[in-house]
Design a protein around this motif. Sequence first.
Motif, PDB file in Angstrom:
ATOM      1  N   SER A  11       0.596  -1.470  -0.343  1.00 55.15           N
ATOM      2  CA  SER A  11       0.128   0.036   0.335  1.00 55.15           C
ATOM      3  C   SER A  11       1.199   1.088   0.120  1.00 55.15           C
ATOM      4  O   SER A  11       1.654   1.338   0.281  1.00 55.15           O
ATOM      5  CB  SER A  11      -0.953   0.065   1.386  1.00 55.15           C
ATOM      6  OG  SER A  11      -0.223   0.283   2.659  1.00 55.15           O
ATOM      7  N   GLY A  61     -10.402  -3.495  -1.997  1.00 59.10           N
ATOM      8  CA  GLY A  61      -9.296  -3.762  -0.709  1.00 59.10           C
ATOM      9  C   GLY A  61      -8.938  -4.603  -0.984  1.00 59.10           C
ATOM     10  O   GLY A  61      -9.652  -6.211  -1.562  1.00 59.10           O
ATOM     11  N   SER A  77       0.987  -0.038   7.726  1.00 62.87           N
ATOM     12  CA  SER A  77      -0.331   0.284   7.349  1.00 62.87           C
ATOM     13  C   SER A  77      -1.657  -1.480   8.100  1.00 62.87           C
ATOM     14  O   SER A  77      -1.288  -2.432   8.098  1.00 62.87           O
ATOM     15  CB  SER A  77      -0.291  -0.375   6.102  1.00 62.87           C
ATOM     16  OG  SER A  77      -1.779  -0.557   5.846  1.00 62.87           O
ATOM     17  N   THR A  93      -4.303  -1.947   7.694  1.00 62.34           N
ATOM     18  CA  THR A  93      -4.540  -2.995   6.530  1.00 62.34           C
ATOM     19  C   THR A  93      -4.235  -3.294   6.387  1.00 62.34           C
ATOM     20  O   THR A  93      -4.572  -5.511   5.966  1.00 62.34           O
ATOM     21  CB  THR A  93      -5.104  -1.684   5.297  1.00 62.34           C
ATOM     22  OG1 THR A  93      -6.540  -1.012   5.885  1.00 62.34           O
ATOM     23  CG2 THR A  93      -6.033  -2.169   4.417  1.00 62.34           C
TER      24      THR A  93
END
Length: 285
Positions: free
Chosen positions: A145, A175, A198, A200
């Motif tokens: 990312s 995503g 990150s 995520t």
Amino acid sequence: MSALRELINKANLTKTQNVISEFILDHSGKACFMTSTEIALKLGVSESSVIRFSRSLGFAGYSDFQKFLRTDYQKRVSSISNSITNPAQRIIERSKHGADTAYIPNHFKNTLRNLENVFAENTAAIIEKAADDIIACNRKYIVASRGNTGLGDFSLLYLKHMLPGVEGTMSPSAGSLDCLSNISKEDCVIAFSFPRYSLTDKLAVQMAYDIGAKIIVITDKPSASLASYATHLLRAPCDGDTFFNSLVGAQFVTEILLDAISRKVEGIEKRLELIDRYMEETGNF
């Protein structure tokens, strides 16, 4: 830092001493100003363990070892510690050193140091095992990312030239968690993660870990956010004196991994010939 790693690799360390060595390697800029008592309290070990660790590396005692650490730190003072992860704060920290008219050669020295550490921290056996697992897995998902997507896209392109079932998770419309919704234990994830790590990406790797998939993590240090999930951990220091991470080492590790895969897979030339046959029509190489 490479000299310290070499000393540690040659030493026959106990489990406690390995804990101490990992802390010092990850926080050398801080550790060189800490007393043996402070390190012991920080790690929950005895002060005598810290002293024995110093002696196991060939130093007379902790004070002798600390002098070595401080000398090494002074050599690396042009690098901003990666414990400072906020870009604005990194700019502020750099400004404290005043105008740097030698920033280009210093940047070059930082890059060389990162590349040297890549060799110190990744054995051929680790690269080979990671390559074997990537080849053997059914689907290969790439997780990256923001500033790390360049590494992810580079890997995506060239892995697709070599292997079937390569999928990116960097889509703007879906995503990484959406892209990984069909992952199974026969698959693997290749994750690129550097400060600021990150959340995520961590959740995506957690999803893969929970399902039992193989996980290849390319990151900066063993204490990094995703390191504990790794089936294979490839380390690439990203120290620099800019507001962004230096990813030359990470690019180098990625290229080594791709090179290892290319030497193990047959039929790559057929894929490349097929692609090139049509790419010639566009002139977009």
